[in-house]
Design an enzyme around this catalytic site. Structure first.
Site, PDB file in Angstrom:
ATOM      1  N   CYS A  76       4.900  -6.740  -4.509  1.00  0.00           N
ATOM      2  CA  CYS A  76       5.032  -6.815  -3.056  1.00  0.00           C
ATOM      3  C   CYS A  76       6.002  -5.720  -2.615  1.00  0.00           C
ATOM      4  O   CYS A  76       7.202  -5.798  -2.899  1.00  0.00           O
ATOM      5  CB  CYS A  76       5.567  -8.188  -2.649  1.00  0.00           C
ATOM      6  N   HIS A 170      -6.168  -3.648  -4.393  1.00  0.00           N
ATOM      7  CA  HIS A 170      -6.408  -3.240  -3.004  1.00  0.00           C
ATOM      8  C   HIS A 170      -7.769  -2.565  -2.879  1.00  0.00           C
ATOM      9  O   HIS A 170      -8.133  -1.746  -3.723  1.00  0.00           O
ATOM     10  CB  HIS A 170      -5.332  -2.245  -2.539  1.00  0.00           C
ATOM     11  N   GLU A 219      -4.299  -9.504   3.956  1.00  0.00           N
ATOM     12  CA  GLU A 219      -3.689  -9.712   2.639  1.00  0.00           C
ATOM     13  C   GLU A 219      -4.313 -10.883   1.892  1.00  0.00           C
ATOM     14  O   GLU A 219      -4.517 -11.960   2.473  1.00  0.00           O
ATOM     15  CB  GLU A 219      -2.196  -9.981   2.780  1.00  0.00           C
ATOM     16  N   CYS A 228       2.042  -4.181   4.803  1.00  0.00           N
ATOM     17  CA  CYS A 228       1.883  -4.429   3.365  1.00  0.00           C
ATOM     18  C   CYS A 228       2.317  -3.156   2.645  1.00  0.00           C
ATOM     19  O   CYS A 228       1.653  -2.116   2.761  1.00  0.00           O
ATOM     20  CB  CYS A 228       0.433  -4.781   3.043  1.00  0.00           C
ATOM     21  N   GLY A 231      -0.034  -2.118  -0.051  1.00  0.00           N
ATOM     22  CA  GLY A 231      -1.260  -1.669   0.635  1.00  0.00           C
ATOM     23  C   GLY A 231      -1.102  -0.270   1.198  1.00  0.00           C
ATOM     24  O   GLY A 231      -2.033   0.554   1.133  1.00  0.00           O
TER      25      GLY A 231
HETATM   26  N1  LIG Z   1      -0.786 -10.473  -0.707  1.00  0.00           N
HETATM   27  C1  LIG Z   1      -0.388  -9.647  -1.811  1.00  0.00           C
HETATM   28  C2  LIG Z   1       1.061  -9.796  -2.169  1.00  0.00           C
HETATM   29  C3  LIG Z   1       2.019  -9.344  -1.074  1.00  0.00           C
HETATM   30  C4  LIG Z   1       1.959  -7.840  -0.777  1.00  0.00           C
HETATM   31  C5  LIG Z   1       3.000  -7.442   0.228  1.00  0.00           C
HETATM   32  N2  LIG Z   1       2.888  -7.948   1.536  1.00  0.00           N
HETATM   33  C6  LIG Z   1       3.428  -5.999   0.165  1.00  0.00           C
HETATM   34  O1  LIG Z   1       4.241  -5.607   1.012  1.00  0.00           O
HETATM   35  O2  LIG Z   1       3.050  -5.273  -0.751  1.00  0.00           O
HETATM   36  C7  LIG Z   1      -1.245  -9.975  -3.046  1.00  0.00           C
HETATM   37  O3  LIG Z   1      -1.662 -11.137  -3.214  1.00  0.00           O
HETATM   38  O4  LIG Z   1      -1.482  -9.080  -3.853  1.00  0.00           O
END
Ligand SMILES: N[C@@H](CCC[C@H](N)C(=O)O)C(=O)O
Length: 287
Positions: A76, A170, A219, A228, A231
């Site tokens: 994250c 991603h 997400e 993200c 992301g």
């Molecule tokens: N939802 C993501 C984990 C969280 C990612 C985050 N918000 C970021 O800033 O990178 C997952 O399940 O991979």
């Protein structure tokens, strides 16, 4: 009555409940349900998930991240910047450059301090992106080395996908106009498509120039968020793989909650720079 001390923090609006596991104890079996409970905006605190700031045997600190559906992710980006700020400002670390352990491996955080010795920006070396289809993982592309601008179909919508893992998976889609990106309609469908055995984070990106992009995210495990970090790294890597941007160049990613600077060095490492903020601290009553 059992209570849990917490700090709510955000990175560009991507907000989590942070628990200092150097001081608090939570049973492993309670973590998923606790993430769901604290994230609930009506009966909990309200957040995109739960992040644990833990002791580590390999680094001064370890991050564990749970989405607001209770699923645990390996990385994250916004969480890493917040953990770095928390660790420094709460004297878990005294250095301005240190490693953080994640389930996806070790990363290095470098802090920028203001005149009051508070962290106002963090640069994280997020390591090398993973591009091999089976390792992201994405099914159906085992015969290929990478997934760059490949035709895919979701609910009868033909899209061109570039897939990147930054420790977490991603799927990046370039669009002509970010305002018309099918985030609400296709985000939840892409997230759980059988092509992605671990599900996926879905990102829509409009290039403004070779150094600037607009970005929206659905997400995995949390739905639409303001930002993200992993992301944004994946989107910059995807732009470079598609020859829309270049390596060793700062790329400004405009997210709903603000901007991140991403740079994919020719060394292979991806660097992410941005802020992290404390919202509040408190005690959560465990039921
Ligand atoms: N939802 C993501 C984990 C969280 C990612 C985050 N918000 C970021 O800033 O990178 C997952 O399940 O991979």
């Amino acid at each position: 009555m059992k209570t849990l001390r917490f700090t709510k923090m955000h990175g560009l609006g991507n907000n989590y409940i942070y628990v200092n596991m150097f001081q608090e104890t939570i049973l492993e079996g309670d973590l998923a349900s606790l993430a769901v409970a604290v994230s609930n905006p009506y009966t909990g605190i309200g957040s995109d998930g739960l992040i644990l700031i833990c002791p580590s045997e390999m680094a001064p600190v370890k991050m564990r991240i749970f989405n607001n559906d209770g699923s645990e992710a390996k990385n994250c980006g916004n969480g890493l910047r917040s953990v770095a700020k928390y660790a420094y400002e709460n004297s878990i670390v005294n250095e301005t450059e240190f490693k953080i352990e994640t389930l996806g491996g070790l990363v290095t955080a470098k802090l920028s301090l203001d005149e009051e010795n508070k962290v106002n920006s963090v640069t994280v070396n997020m390591g090398n992106p993973i591009l091999v289809p089976d390792q992201i993982p994405v099914k159906g592309f085992s015969h290929k080395d990478t997934i760059i601008d490949e035709s895919v179909s979701f609910a009868e919508n033909e899209l061109k996908m570039t897939a990147v893992s930054m420790g977490n998976p991603h799927a990046v889609f370039f669009v002509d106009n970010i305002e018309e990106a099918p985030l609400h309609s296709l985000g939840p469908i892409i997230e759980k498509d059988p092509m992605f055995p671990d599900w996926v984070n879905a990102e829509f990106v409009e290039m403004v120039s070779d150094k600037e992009m607009h970005f929206q995210v659905w997400e995995r495990g949390s739905g639409i968020t303001q930002a993200c970090g992993t992301g944004a790294c994946a989107a910059a890597v995807a732009a470079i793989l598609n020859k829309k941007a270049e390596r060793d160049t700062d790329i400004t990613v405009h997210l709903a909650g603000g901007d991140l600077i991403i740079n994919w060095h020719s060394s292979g490492d991806v660097y992410m720079t941005g802020p992290a903020e404390v919202i509040c601290t408190g005690e959560y009553v465990i039921r």
